[in-house]
Structures are given as C-alpha cells and as structure tokens.
Design an enzyme around this catalytic site. Structure first.
Site, mmCIF file in Angstrom:
data_model
loop_
_atom_site.group_PDB
_atom_site.id
_atom_site.type_symbol
_atom_site.label_atom_id
_atom_site.label_comp_id
_atom_site.label_asym_id
_atom_site.label_seq_id
_atom_site.Cartn_x
_atom_site.Cartn_y
_atom_site.Cartn_z
ATOM 1 N N LYS A 116 -29.242 23.622 3.144
ATOM 2 C CA LYS A 116 -29.878 24.084 2.078
ATOM 3 C C LYS A 116 -28.059 24.553 0.414
ATOM 4 C CE LYS A 116 -31.324 27.451 -1.245
ATOM 5 N NZ LYS A 116 -31.156 29.125 -1.796
ATOM 6 N N GLY A 177 -33.370 35.857 -7.775
ATOM 7 C CA GLY A 177 -33.385 37.803 -7.870
ATOM 8 C C GLY A 177 -34.385 38.051 -8.652
ATOM 9 N N ALA A 208 -36.056 30.011 -6.132
ATOM 10 C CA ALA A 208 -35.489 30.875 -7.028
ATOM 11 C C ALA A 208 -36.859 31.474 -7.794
ATOM 12 C CB ALA A 208 -34.591 30.769 -7.520
ATOM 13 N N GLY A 209 -36.491 33.164 -8.215
ATOM 14 C CA GLY A 209 -37.550 33.520 -9.080
ATOM 15 C C GLY A 209 -38.620 34.482 -9.037
ATOM 16 N N ASN A 230 -36.582 35.583 -1.362
ATOM 17 C CA ASN A 230 -35.528 36.181 -0.505
ATOM 18 C C ASN A 230 -36.100 37.646 -1.127
ATOM 19 O OD1 ASN A 230 -32.688 36.257 0.918
ATOM 20 N ND2 ASN A 230 -34.841 38.175 1.818
ATOM 21 N N THR A 231 -35.440 37.606 -2.307
ATOM 22 C CA THR A 231 -36.038 38.875 -2.761
ATOM 23 C C THR A 231 -37.303 39.667 -2.808
ATOM 24 O OG1 THR A 231 -33.502 37.988 -3.624
ATOM 25 C CG2 THR A 231 -34.894 40.201 -4.999
#
Length: 284
Positions: A116, A177, A208-209, A230-231
């Site tokens: 990635k 994040g 993301a986001g 992830n976050t």
C-alpha cells in the site's frame, strides 16, 4: 452519472481481487494505534477482515513491553499488506516497500508481493504528494509490486495512477485519521466512473477518513470495491464492538449497491396500488 455495476449475480457476489490476491472480506483494517496488542488482535478478528496492513516505516515490531506485533497476527488467518506510511518522497517510499517485501518473504507470508503506497505531502494534512506518489508507483510497478495506491479524491490523478499500473487506486474519503467520512462523494463517483469505464472489475478502495459504520456503508453504496480503515476502530471507545459494526456496515453497503437503490424523486409516489381504490383522488 452512474457507476457501472460489476457483471455478476448480486446473490453470489464474487470476492474482491487485487493483483494476485483474492480477499474474502472487502474490509481491510490497520494494526496501529491500539491500546494493547491483545485488543488489536480481538478487533481484527471481530472485523472479519482477512487482510491487515502494517506500517513498515513506523511500526515497531516490539512494543514497550517486549511484545512482537507479529505474535498477535496469525499468518494463516491474515494476509499482511505492508504500507509506506510516514514517507514524504518517492525514494523513501520505494525503500520502505522493498523492506516490507523482504520481511514478509522471510516470514513466508503471501503479502510479500504487494504494497500500500503512501507518499505524503506534509505532516499537518497528511494529504498525498501527487508528483512523488506517481513517481514511486511507476517505479514499484516496474519492480514487480502490486501497488495499492493511496491518493486524493482527484479523478485525473486517479486515472494517471491506473495508467502507470496501480493494481488498485485508493482515494481518500477525507484526511487520514480525521473521522470526517466521505467529504466529496461526487468526486468518488467520478473516479469510479473513470476507472471502471472499460474495466468494471478494477478495484477501487476507499482509504482514510472513515469515522463510523455509516461512512463504510456509504462508500460501498457509491460502488467502492473495498474500504481500508484503522483509526475509526482503534480509537473508538469500544474497538471490538466498532469492528463488528464496520463488518456489518460493509456487508449492508455492498448488498445495497448490488441491489440498486430506487431513484430520488421530487414528489411522493404511493407504495400501494392506485388502481381499483374505493374513492377517486380529488386532484391529479
């Protein structure tokens, strides 16, 4: 504007294929920012993902308690996806990708041949540097990597990355994040249209986001083939419960896309039959 639906029976949705890899789950999850390694392991299991991503540059194999992250990721259960998070130029990103490949080769993990790719522009926004990203992607493709490429929601850039050989283009829903969800769904629709125009099975993964489960469902309803996050899980009050929510949202969003939503209309439309009613309508 419409997004082409892959030519398959919606009742038997085929798995996600990226490069040489076939994934049973369309949700890819990260391994960073958890409070503890056991919490991470439980969250990964609850998500239903069979692919997890690890930051080669940032991730310490051993934490402050001397625990090795790889002891908590079952290599028979998960395919590892090394990523180049924390790199700010093509040279560093290429080096990190090569390092990740060697680590996974030594472990005998199937993820050794893909990466990635992230090449960031600055540390405040964590938005990608388009010039360095394109340069790194082109070089890694030449070296035989299947490149999953993190990019902005710019349709032109997305098209260029596919042209240089990216195995998957991964447009951001919003900054890494930030938890803001999909800030520009129209651009994501355009990206999906452009990249799938002559190749309906080309994998587009939103990365993301994401902040919560509804963001995941929305990404799949737009036509995304996968979501990486992830976050949103790791920093939730209850990461394991959030993992379950993300798993359910991915399934619901994908089913909704394949089922096909009804068109939006300005006026109401009765759901019951209008023929043969007892009294006629007073107005047309």
């Amino acid at each position: 504007m419409s997004t082409a639906i892959p030519s398959n029976d919606s009742a038997t949705d085929p798995p996600l294929v990226v490069g040489k890899h076939t994934l049973a789950s369309r949700l890819i999850v990260g391994t960073g920012r958890y409070d503890t390694m056991p919490q991470m392991a439980e969250s990964l299991e609850a998500s239903g993902a069979d692919c997890v991503t690890v930051a080669v540059r940032r991730e310490r194999l051993y934490d402050r308690n001397g625990q090795n992250i790889l002891d908590f990721i079952d290599p028979d259960r998960y395919t590892l996806l090394p990523n180049t998070a924390g790199c700010y130029n093509a040279t560093d990103a290429i080096r990190a990708a090569r390092l990740g490949r060697e680590i996974l080769r030594n472990l005998g993990n199937a993820g050794a041949d893909w990466v990635k790719l992230e090449v960031l522009g600055d540390s405040k926004t964590l938005l990608p540097d388009p010039v360095e990203t394109l340069k790194a992607c082109e070089e890694l493709v030449k070296e035989g990597f299947s490149v999953l490429c993190y990019t902005s929601d710019d349709p032109i850039m997305a098209r260029r990355l596919k042209q240089v050989g990216a195995a998957s283009v991964m447009p951001a829903g919003s900054p890494i994040g930030s938890g803001q969800g999909l800030l520009n769904p129209n651009n994501l629709r355009i990206i999906l249209e452009y990249l799938k125009l002559d190749d309906p099975n080309y994998p587009v993964i939103v990365d993301a986001g994401v902040g919560t489960a509804s963001d995941v469902a929305e990404a799949f309803e737009l036509g995304a083939d996968g979501v990486l996050l992830n976050t949103a899980i790791a920093h939730a009050r209850d990461p394991i419960r959030m993992s379950r929510a993300m798993r359910a949202a991915a399934s619901a969003g994908r089913d909704a896309f394949l089922a096909g939503r009804i068109p939006k209309r300005l006026y109401a439309q009765a759901s019951s039959p209008t023929e043969g009613v007892i009294s006629s309508r007073p107005y047309q």
